[in-house]
Design a protein around this motif. Structure first.
Motif, PDB file in Angstrom:
ATOM      1  N   ARG A 240     -90.304 -16.080   7.009  1.00 53.25           N
ATOM      2  CA  ARG A 240     -90.555 -14.558   7.250  1.00 53.25           C
ATOM      3  C   ARG A 240     -92.685 -14.846   7.325  1.00 53.25           C
ATOM      4  N   GLU A 241     -93.672 -16.255   6.718  1.00 49.59           N
ATOM      5  CA  GLU A 241     -94.497 -16.178   6.824  1.00 49.59           C
ATOM      6  C   GLU A 241     -95.230 -16.757   8.162  1.00 49.59           C
ATOM      7  N   THR A 242     -94.654 -17.822   8.248  1.00 52.16           N
ATOM      8  CA  THR A 242     -94.719 -18.466   9.875  1.00 52.16           C
ATOM      9  C   THR A 242     -94.115 -17.434  11.252  1.00 52.16           C
ATOM     10  N   ARG A 243     -93.748 -16.692  10.773  1.00 49.55           N
ATOM     11  CA  ARG A 243     -93.292 -15.686  11.896  1.00 49.55           C
ATOM     12  C   ARG A 243     -95.010 -14.668  12.089  1.00 49.55           C
ATOM     13  N   ALA A 244     -95.634 -14.211  10.659  1.00 51.37           N
ATOM     14  CA  ALA A 244     -96.420 -13.217  10.569  1.00 51.37           C
ATOM     15  C   ALA A 244     -97.435 -14.120  11.075  1.00 51.37           C
ATOM     16  N   ALA A 245     -97.900 -15.597  10.662  1.00 53.64           N
ATOM     17  CA  ALA A 245     -99.098 -16.342  11.157  1.00 53.64           C
ATOM     18  C   ALA A 245     -99.233 -15.938  12.846  1.00 53.64           C
ATOM     19  N   ASP A 246     -97.802 -17.234  13.642  1.00 50.29           N
ATOM     20  CA  ASP A 246     -97.499 -16.688  14.627  1.00 50.29           C
ATOM     21  C   ASP A 246     -97.785 -14.702  15.615  1.00 50.29           C
ATOM     22  N   ARG A 247     -98.087 -14.124  14.141  1.00 52.83           N
ATOM     23  CA  ARG A 247     -98.484 -12.456  15.311  1.00 52.83           C
ATOM     24  C   ARG A 247    -100.238 -12.268  14.875  1.00 52.83           C
ATOM     25  N   GLY A 248     -99.904 -13.469  14.406  1.00 50.90           N
ATOM     26  CA  GLY A 248    -101.920 -12.568  13.375  1.00 50.90           C
ATOM     27  C   GLY A 248    -101.615 -11.937  12.880  1.00 50.90           C
ATOM     28  N   LEU A 249    -101.000 -11.686  11.864  1.00 50.55           N
ATOM     29  CA  LEU A 249    -100.382 -10.978  10.471  1.00 50.55           C
ATOM     30  C   LEU A 249    -100.405 -11.992   9.037  1.00 50.55           C
ATOM     31  N   SER A 250    -101.788 -11.374   8.422  1.00 58.43           N
ATOM     32  CA  SER A 250    -101.180 -12.648   6.525  1.00 58.43           C
ATOM     33  C   SER A 250    -100.113 -11.664   6.774  1.00 58.43           C
ATOM     34  N   TYR A 251     -99.186 -12.240   5.677  1.00 58.12           N
ATOM     35  CA  TYR A 251     -98.202 -11.488   4.723  1.00 58.12           C
ATOM     36  C   TYR A 251     -97.451 -13.129   3.856  1.00 58.12           C
ATOM     37  N   VAL A 252     -96.854 -12.858   2.616  1.00 53.92           N
ATOM     38  CA  VAL A 252     -96.579 -12.735   2.010  1.00 53.92           C
ATOM     39  C   VAL A 252     -95.409 -12.649   1.006  1.00 53.92           C
ATOM     40  N   GLY A 253     -94.568 -13.491   1.609  1.00 54.11           N
ATOM     41  CA  GLY A 253     -93.155 -13.268   0.947  1.00 54.11           C
ATOM     42  C   GLY A 253     -93.547 -13.424  -0.299  1.00 54.11           C
ATOM     43  N   LEU A 254     -92.375 -12.268  -0.743  1.00 55.31           N
ATOM     44  CA  LEU A 254     -91.863 -12.230  -2.504  1.00 55.31           C
ATOM     45  C   LEU A 254     -90.879 -11.950  -2.410  1.00 55.31           C
ATOM     46  N   THR A 255     -90.497 -12.155  -3.307  1.00 58.44           N
ATOM     47  CA  THR A 255     -88.389 -11.232  -4.180  1.00 58.44           C
ATOM     48  C   THR A 255     -88.299 -10.435  -4.328  1.00 58.44           C
ATOM     49  N   GLY A 256     -88.976  -9.350  -4.973  1.00 59.30           N
ATOM     50  CA  GLY A 256     -89.118  -8.043  -4.740  1.00 59.30           C
ATOM     51  C   GLY A 256     -88.289  -6.741  -3.828  1.00 59.30           C
ATOM     52  N   ASN A 257     -88.387  -5.935  -3.168  1.00 61.54           N
ATOM     53  CA  ASN A 257     -87.339  -4.981  -2.626  1.00 61.54           C
ATOM     54  C   ASN A 257     -88.297  -3.696  -1.960  1.00 61.54           C
ATOM     55  N   ILE A 258     -89.584  -3.747  -1.883  1.00 67.62           N
ATOM     56  CA  ILE A 258     -90.346  -3.088  -1.437  1.00 67.62           C
ATOM     57  C   ILE A 258     -91.273  -3.314  -0.920  1.00 67.62           C
ATOM     58  N   GLY A 259     -90.612  -3.163   0.452  1.00 68.47           N
ATOM     59  CA  GLY A 259     -91.551  -3.996   1.816  1.00 68.47           C
ATOM     60  C   GLY A 259     -92.783  -2.864   1.672  1.00 68.47           C
ATOM     61  N   CYS A 260     -94.587  -3.327   1.617  1.00 67.20           N
ATOM     62  CA  CYS A 260     -95.412  -2.874   1.937  1.00 67.20           C
ATOM     63  C   CYS A 260     -96.577  -2.916   3.399  1.00 67.20           C
ATOM     64  N   ILE A 261     -96.778  -2.168   3.578  1.00 66.02           N
ATOM     65  CA  ILE A 261     -97.514  -2.715   4.527  1.00 66.02           C
ATOM     66  C   ILE A 261     -98.931  -1.854   4.659  1.00 66.02           C
ATOM     67  N   VAL A 262     -99.888  -2.389   4.628  1.00 63.91           N
ATOM     68  CA  VAL A 262    -102.012  -2.318   4.303  1.00 63.91           C
ATOM     69  C   VAL A 262    -102.401  -3.442   4.813  1.00 63.91           C
ATOM     70  N   ASN A 263    -103.297  -2.201   4.721  1.00 62.68           N
ATOM     71  CA  ASN A 263    -104.703  -2.622   5.814  1.00 62.68           C
ATOM     72  C   ASN A 263    -105.631  -3.161   4.628  1.00 62.68           C
ATOM     73  N   GLY A 264    -105.790  -4.334   4.557  1.00 67.60           N
ATOM     74  CA  GLY A 264    -106.440  -5.158   3.564  1.00 67.60           C
ATOM     75  C   GLY A 264    -106.216  -5.568   2.461  1.00 67.60           C
TER      76      GLY A 264
END
Ligand code: GDP
Ligand code: MN
Length: 397
Positions: A240-264
């Protein structure tokens, strides 16, 4: 960025660090062939995965003939190696390294790290080798030798000699140990590595040799070292993190169920805290950054949705440089292409917020709206709980 043991050894060998003779293999046949190439009558087969603690988890096997080499490799390939350092998901073995075995007289720990307190490279060594540094620090702290390198002059030979004497290296091998220590430092410094760890460094009849090697590199300096950047092995990283880095997004995969899309990043942290406070667990940390175009927002959506653990999505935007209308357009674009089947909560605030809300309302998409961060987190957790209950198959009596 982490690299494999065999890659670290090849790099360090280029800086004069002695390493055992070895060869890489992608199949058990190749492993047996490598053993024949290396010669001798004892070999070690080592799983190449980005984690330590392989020895105790079956990722390091001593072998007495080619059949044993074949079998050891066969056993390792495709296996998910779970060590006490790898996390519960472990790392899959796609490569093994075969080495001529070494007769060990003594094992030593040698590490080079960036010490934030002194803002210097620090050498940490201990004659109590063959143990993890955390255990040495806890159980045998008095064996630890620390030496700080002055960046203006680099590592000095007298420092390396002090370390070698401190480790009790026999007189006839001290010179070899000094050049090994200096070589590691030179590699760390010239290649912008964050860490070099030789555990164990071993003393043999002939001298000193690096039996294991670990190097990690500063991601922000990789552009200066294309040959290091090439060593990246995506099979060992969170996909998940590799795909995000390839798209210029900062992403950290965690273990819960609520996906967060945030700025900053700050808002992302606050959002995760609020989700926890409301009784939920975040599935990730995704920062779309400033000035996110609709296209970028749509990418972020697809990325979050590709994680099977995501059972609800919370979009939380406080637009300064960003524009709420662009974010809204991105959400609409993403949902029109790939409808989501989980509750979606959106909270928009800041620049062009009215236009953003209008776009969402006009779209007719089933979006749960919220005005404040607290409200957004509560609604996301509530919607997630309701949805999961609804989808849960009824227990059959
Ligand atoms: P790690 O467990 O992932 O850190 O893997 P290492 O490469 O450090 O190997 C674990 C242990 O296997 C070492 O501490 C050694 O005791 C042993 N080992 C590795 N290579 C050899 C070898 O060539 N000869 C012998 N006798 N032991 C080895
Ligand atoms: Mn090791």
């Amino acid at each position: 960025m982490d690299i494999h043991e065999y890659q670290a050894k090849e790099i360090l060998a280029g800086y004069g660090v002695p390493v055992p003779r070895g060869g890489l293999a992608y199949s058990p046949e190749q492993a047996a062939y490598r053993a024949r190439e290396i010669g001798g009558n004892k070999w070690v087969v080592k799983a190449q995965v980005h984690t330590g603690g392989r020895g105790k988890a079956g990722g390091v096997k001593l072998c007495g003939n080619e059949h044993e080499v074949y079998d050891a490799a066969d056993e390792m390939f495709g296996k998910r190696l779970v060590t006490h350092q790898s996390g519960p998901e472990g790392k899959i073995v796609y490569r093994v390294y075969v080495e001529g075995a070494v007769h060990i007289l003594k094992e030593i720990y040698l590490g080079f790290v960036l010490d934030r307190k002194t803002e210097r490279v620090m050498v940490v060594a201990s004659a109590a080798g063959g143990m993890e540094i955390e255990d040495i620090a806890a159980d045998k702290p008095d064996t630890l030798i620390r030496s700080v390198v002055e960046p203006a002059v680099g590592m000095q030979a007298f420092q390396a000699r002090e370390i070698a004497f401190g480790l009790g290296i026999p007189g006839e091998h001290v010179q070899k140990a000094v050049s090994l220590i200096m070589g590691c430092y030179k590699a760390l410094e010239s290649l912008d590595a964050n860490m070099v760890e030789i555990n164990p460094l071993v003393i043999t009849e002939e001298g000193v040799i690096a039996l294991d090697a670990k190097m990690t590199f500063d991601d922000n300096a990789l552009f200066r070292h294309p040959s290091i950047a090439e060593l990246r092995d995506k099979s060992q990283e969170d996909s998940r993190e590799t795909r995000a880095a390839d798209r210029g997004l900062s992403y950290v995969g965690l273990t819960g169920n609520i996906g967060c899309i945030v700025n900053g990043a700050g808002l992302a942290m606050a959002t995760m805290d609020m989700i926890k406070l409301a009784g939920g667990e975040p599935a990730n940390f995704l920062d779309i950054g400033g000035g996110a175009t609709p296209d970028r927002v749509a990418k972020a959506f697809r990325l979050v949705m590709s994680d099977d653990n995501v059972q609800a999505i919370l979009v939380n935007i406080f637009a300064g440089i960003n524009r709420c209308d662009w974010v809204a357009e991105g959400i609409v674009q993403a949902l029109e292409k790939n409808p989501v089947h989980v509750p979606l909560v959106v909270r928009l605030a800041g620049t062009h917020v009215e236009e953003g809300r209008r776009i969402l309302a006009r779209s007719g998409l089933p979006i749960i709206r919220a005005n404040t961060l607290a409200e957004a987190a509560e609604r996301a957790v509530q919607a997630w709980k309701n949805d999961v209950n609804l989808k849960q198959p009824k227990a059959v009596a």
